[in-house]
Design a protein around this motif. Structure first.
Motif, PDB file in Angstrom:
ATOM      1  N   VAL A  60      -6.404  17.754   3.353  1.00  0.00           N
ATOM      2  CA  VAL A  60      -7.167  18.603   2.335  1.00  0.00           C
ATOM      3  C   VAL A  60      -7.815  18.941   2.680  1.00  0.00           C
ATOM      4  O   VAL A  60      -9.178  19.329   3.143  1.00  0.00           O
ATOM      5  CB  VAL A  60      -7.972  17.901   1.024  1.00  0.00           C
ATOM      6  CG1 VAL A  60      -8.156  18.308   0.064  1.00  0.00           C
ATOM      7  CG2 VAL A  60      -6.991  16.476   0.435  1.00  0.00           C
ATOM      8  N   PRO A  61      -7.995  20.800   2.742  1.00  0.00           N
ATOM      9  CA  PRO A  61      -8.402  22.485   3.092  1.00  0.00           C
ATOM     10  C   PRO A  61      -9.882  21.812   1.777  1.00  0.00           C
ATOM     11  O   PRO A  61      -9.935  22.320   1.061  1.00  0.00           O
ATOM     12  CB  PRO A  61      -8.076  23.175   2.731  1.00  0.00           C
ATOM     13  CG  PRO A  61      -6.486  22.776   2.675  1.00  0.00           C
ATOM     14  CD  PRO A  61      -6.574  21.612   2.508  1.00  0.00           C
ATOM     15  N   GLY A  62     -11.234  21.752   2.432  1.00  0.00           N
ATOM     16  CA  GLY A  62     -12.759  22.153   1.803  1.00  0.00           C
ATOM     17  C   GLY A  62     -12.510  21.046   1.686  1.00  0.00           C
ATOM     18  O   GLY A  62     -13.904  20.413   1.027  1.00  0.00           O
ATOM     19  N   SER A  63     -11.874  19.670   1.936  1.00  0.00           N
ATOM     20  CA  SER A  63     -12.867  18.237   2.211  1.00  0.00           C
ATOM     21  C   SER A  63     -13.867  18.169   3.142  1.00  0.00           C
ATOM     22  O   SER A  63     -13.441  18.224   4.056  1.00  0.00           O
ATOM     23  CB  SER A  63     -11.825  17.172   2.123  1.00  0.00           C
ATOM     24  OG  SER A  63     -11.981  16.311   1.717  1.00  0.00           O
ATOM     25  N   SER A  64     -14.964  17.481   2.272  1.00  0.00           N
ATOM     26  CA  SER A  64     -15.905  17.161   2.857  1.00  0.00           C
ATOM     27  C   SER A  64     -16.261  15.469   3.460  1.00  0.00           C
ATOM     28  O   SER A  64     -17.039  15.978   3.935  1.00  0.00           O
ATOM     29  CB  SER A  64     -17.200  17.697   2.374  1.00  0.00           C
ATOM     30  OG  SER A  64     -17.840  17.618   1.529  1.00  0.00           O
ATOM     31  N   SER A  65     -15.625  15.239   3.093  1.00  0.00           N
ATOM     32  CA  SER A  65     -15.204  13.664   3.393  1.00  0.00           C
ATOM     33  C   SER A  65     -14.350  13.099   4.813  1.00  0.00           C
ATOM     34  O   SER A  65     -13.226  13.075   4.287  1.00  0.00           O
ATOM     35  CB  SER A  65     -14.941  12.696   2.059  1.00  0.00           C
ATOM     36  OG  SER A  65     -15.875  13.390   0.745  1.00  0.00           O
ATOM     37  N   GLY A 122       0.859  -1.118   0.173  1.00  0.00           N
ATOM     38  CA  GLY A 122       0.635  -0.111   0.180  1.00  0.00           C
ATOM     39  C   GLY A 122       0.784   1.239  -0.158  1.00  0.00           C
ATOM     40  O   GLY A 122      -0.051   2.577  -0.648  1.00  0.00           O
ATOM     41  N   ILE A 123       1.694   1.708   0.482  1.00  0.00           N
ATOM     42  CA  ILE A 123       2.809   2.382   0.640  1.00  0.00           C
ATOM     43  C   ILE A 123       3.705   1.956  -0.642  1.00  0.00           C
ATOM     44  O   ILE A 123       4.808   3.392  -0.708  1.00  0.00           O
ATOM     45  CB  ILE A 123       3.551   2.026   1.639  1.00  0.00           C
ATOM     46  CG1 ILE A 123       4.777   1.471   2.047  1.00  0.00           C
ATOM     47  CG2 ILE A 123       2.115   2.736   2.840  1.00  0.00           C
ATOM     48  CD1 ILE A 123       5.415   1.725   3.129  1.00  0.00           C
ATOM     49  N   LYS A 180      -9.766  -2.363   2.100  1.00  0.00           N
ATOM     50  CA  LYS A 180      -9.785  -1.770   3.127  1.00  0.00           C
ATOM     51  C   LYS A 180      -8.646  -0.477   3.859  1.00  0.00           C
ATOM     52  O   LYS A 180      -9.160   0.972   4.024  1.00  0.00           O
ATOM     53  CB  LYS A 180      -9.855  -2.428   4.587  1.00  0.00           C
ATOM     54  CG  LYS A 180     -10.602  -1.865   6.042  1.00  0.00           C
ATOM     55  CD  LYS A 180     -10.223  -2.837   7.068  1.00  0.00           C
ATOM     56  CE  LYS A 180     -10.268  -2.712   8.361  1.00  0.00           C
ATOM     57  NZ  LYS A 180      -9.939  -4.067   9.188  1.00  0.00           N
ATOM     58  N   PHE A 181      -7.265  -0.762   3.814  1.00  0.00           N
ATOM     59  CA  PHE A 181      -6.302  -0.678   3.838  1.00  0.00           C
ATOM     60  C   PHE A 181      -6.113   1.144   2.830  1.00  0.00           C
ATOM     61  O   PHE A 181      -6.025   1.962   3.156  1.00  0.00           O
ATOM     62  CB  PHE A 181      -4.945  -1.238   3.909  1.00  0.00           C
ATOM     63  CG  PHE A 181      -4.325  -0.083   3.707  1.00  0.00           C
ATOM     64  CD1 PHE A 181      -3.023   0.355   5.234  1.00  0.00           C
ATOM     65  CD2 PHE A 181      -3.061  -0.119   2.633  1.00  0.00           C
ATOM     66  CE1 PHE A 181      -2.033   0.802   4.864  1.00  0.00           C
ATOM     67  CE2 PHE A 181      -2.132   1.292   3.177  1.00  0.00           C
ATOM     68  CZ  PHE A 181      -1.489   1.169   4.488  1.00  0.00           C
ATOM     69  N   ARG A 182      -6.598   0.778   1.580  1.00  0.00           N
ATOM     70  CA  ARG A 182      -6.631   1.745   0.838  1.00  0.00           C
ATOM     71  C   ARG A 182      -7.721   2.899   0.658  1.00  0.00           C
ATOM     72  O   ARG A 182      -7.260   4.350   1.173  1.00  0.00           O
ATOM     73  CB  ARG A 182      -6.918   1.388  -0.817  1.00  0.00           C
ATOM     74  CG  ARG A 182      -5.572   0.369  -0.940  1.00  0.00           C
ATOM     75  CD  ARG A 182      -6.082  -0.072  -2.527  1.00  0.00           C
ATOM     76  NE  ARG A 182      -7.469  -0.390  -3.178  1.00  0.00           N
ATOM     77  CZ  ARG A 182      -7.466  -1.531  -3.061  1.00  0.00           C
ATOM     78  NH1 ARG A 182      -5.960  -2.335  -3.014  1.00  0.00           N
ATOM     79  NH2 ARG A 182      -7.841  -2.462  -2.603  1.00  0.00           N
ATOM     80  N   GLU A 183      -8.978   2.172   1.512  1.00  0.00           N
ATOM     81  CA  GLU A 183      -9.819   3.349   1.836  1.00  0.00           C
ATOM     82  C   GLU A 183      -9.161   4.050   3.387  1.00  0.00           C
ATOM     83  O   GLU A 183      -9.592   5.599   3.068  1.00  0.00           O
ATOM     84  CB  GLU A 183     -11.354   3.128   1.927  1.00  0.00           C
ATOM     85  CG  GLU A 183     -12.174   3.851   2.310  1.00  0.00           C
ATOM     86  CD  GLU A 183     -12.916   4.476   1.583  1.00  0.00           C
ATOM     87  OE1 GLU A 183     -12.932   6.028   1.841  1.00  0.00           O
ATOM     88  OE2 GLU A 183     -12.531   4.417  -0.018  1.00  0.00           O
ATOM     89  N   GLU A 184      -8.859   3.056   4.090  1.00  0.00           N
ATOM     90  CA  GLU A 184      -8.053   4.000   5.377  1.00  0.00           C
ATOM     91  C   GLU A 184      -7.440   4.805   4.738  1.00  0.00           C
ATOM     92  O   GLU A 184      -7.632   6.535   5.669  1.00  0.00           O
ATOM     93  CB  GLU A 184      -7.918   2.830   6.220  1.00  0.00           C
ATOM     94  CG  GLU A 184      -9.102   2.153   7.169  1.00  0.00           C
ATOM     95  CD  GLU A 184      -8.519   1.517   7.931  1.00  0.00           C
ATOM     96  OE1 GLU A 184      -7.128   1.272   7.929  1.00  0.00           O
ATOM     97  OE2 GLU A 184      -9.165   0.277   8.591  1.00  0.00           O
TER      98      GLU A 184
END
Length: 67
Positions: free
Chosen positions: A62-67, A15-16, A49-53
């Protein structure tokens, strides 16, 4: 397949950005073992799951990100 700490280590390293051959070497495994794991649905779920985390953690920076 039951996900072990070794599987989680492989998922993290992949993943990295480590290559499959590098992960195998680091974990002292045959590269074919990594490819076998990659075909297992349980391993694939943990990878997803790892990628989503990681994605969620990034989005928090990220400024302004709502997620």
């Amino acid at each position: 397949m039951r996900i072990s700490d070794r599987h989680l280590e492989a998922i993290y390293l992949l993943g990295i950005g480590f290559k499959k051959c590098q992960v195998a070497e680091i974990l002292g495994l045959n590269e074919a073992t990594i490819y076998d794991w990659l075909r297992q649905p349980e391993f694939q779920r943990e990878q997803k799951k790892f990628r989503e985390e990681r994605r969620q953690a990034f989005l928090k920076t990220v400024p302004g990100s709502s997620s």
